[in-house]
Scaffold this active site. Structure first.
Site, PDB file in Angstrom:
ATOM      1  N   ASP A 257       8.335  -1.080   7.214  1.00  0.00           N
ATOM      2  CA  ASP A 257       7.536  -1.611   6.091  1.00  0.00           C
ATOM      3  C   ASP A 257       7.126  -0.481   5.161  1.00  0.00           C
ATOM      4  O   ASP A 257       7.216  -0.586   3.930  1.00  0.00           O
ATOM      5  CB  ASP A 257       6.249  -2.273   6.582  1.00  0.00           C
ATOM      6  CG  ASP A 257       6.443  -3.391   7.574  1.00  0.00           C
ATOM      7  OD1 ASP A 257       7.557  -3.943   7.655  1.00  0.00           O
ATOM      8  OD2 ASP A 257       5.463  -3.724   8.275  1.00  0.00           O
TER       9      ASP A 257
ATOM     10  N   HIS B  49       0.829  -1.207   0.000  1.00  0.00           N
ATOM     11  CA  HIS B  49       0.000   0.000   0.000  1.00  0.00           C
ATOM     12  C   HIS B  49       0.862   1.256   0.000  1.00  0.00           C
ATOM     13  O   HIS B  49       0.554   2.227  -0.682  1.00  0.00           O
ATOM     14  CB  HIS B  49      -0.937   0.013   1.214  1.00  0.00           C
ATOM     15  CG  HIS B  49      -2.161  -0.808   1.028  1.00  0.00           C
ATOM     16  ND1 HIS B  49      -2.172  -2.180   1.196  1.00  0.00           N
ATOM     17  CD2 HIS B  49      -3.415  -0.464   0.682  1.00  0.00           C
ATOM     18  CE1 HIS B  49      -3.386  -2.632   0.972  1.00  0.00           C
ATOM     19  NE2 HIS B  49      -4.164  -1.607   0.647  1.00  0.00           N
TER      20      HIS B  49
ATOM     21  N   HIS C 163       1.107  -2.124   9.493  1.00  0.00           N
ATOM     22  CA  HIS C 163       2.494  -2.105   9.030  1.00  0.00           C
ATOM     23  C   HIS C 163       3.372  -1.432  10.068  1.00  0.00           C
ATOM     24  O   HIS C 163       2.932  -0.540  10.789  1.00  0.00           O
ATOM     25  CB  HIS C 163       2.629  -1.337   7.707  1.00  0.00           C
ATOM     26  CG  HIS C 163       2.234  -2.132   6.517  1.00  0.00           C
ATOM     27  ND1 HIS C 163       2.919  -3.240   6.099  1.00  0.00           N
ATOM     28  CD2 HIS C 163       1.219  -1.982   5.646  1.00  0.00           C
ATOM     29  CE1 HIS C 163       2.349  -3.742   5.020  1.00  0.00           C
ATOM     30  NE2 HIS C 163       1.302  -3.003   4.727  1.00  0.00           N
TER      31      HIS C 163
END
Length: 176
Positions: A122, A79, A118
């Site tokens: 990340d 994402h 996350h």
């Protein structure tokens, strides 16, 4: 992603991004999305890092997605790669709003950390992956042809599109 995910960048762009207003731009962003996300998967499969909610037991913003998220590694964030990559592409297309667009791309990824799905590293590595994917996309003739079409579309659209109402987003992101 929802069909309107590309609209996330409307306030940063200063005009509404959507099927009705900028269809070529939306198509290009949707086309780049899988490339950006897949740019993280070799590393994601290698590390299969547990997500924060799996470690700390705290809730996420999307509890309905947790079962699926448990099956997919946390590092790096796909994402974040998508959001940051879209921000980079949009910054190239709308250079007078580049700072806002890149910042919005960063916030797109940061929301994943805030939502407990996350870790910071990340999200940061998702941005690195996005940068590499966008650089690679520039070597693709189809991508460059799309850029040219989108520039023409935006040249016409930006003159006639009203600025979106951004009060809520600006308050949430601390922007103006």
């Amino acid at each position: 992603f929802t069909p309107n995910a590309t609209d996330t960048f409307s306030c940063a762009a200063g005009f509404p991004i959507g099927e009705a207003t900028t269809p070529k731009l939306v198509a290009m962003m949707r086309k780049a999305g899988p490339d950006l996300a897949l740019g993280t998967y070799a590393v994601k499969r290698q590390y299969r890092r547990q997500r924060p909610f799996m470690v700390n037991g705290e809730p996420t913003c999307t509890p309905g997605d947790e079962a699926m998220l448990r099956q997919d590694g946390s590092y790096p964030s796909g994402h974040s790669a998508i959001g940051y990559g879209w921000g980079l592409i949009l910054a190239e297309l709308v250079p007078d709003r580049a700072s806002q667009l890149v910042a919005r791309g960063r916030a797109f990824g940061d929301s994943r950390r805030i939502c407990n799905v996350h870790w910071l590293s990340d999200v940061e590595e998702g941005r690195v992956a996005a940068t590499a994917v966008v650089a690679r996309l520039h070597a693709d003739a189809a991508f460059n042809a799309d850029l040219k079409k989108v520039r023409a579309e935006l040249g016409k659209a930006r003159r006639k599109l009203p600025a979106p109402d951004c009060a809520r987003e600006n308050a949430a992101l601390g922007t103006r």
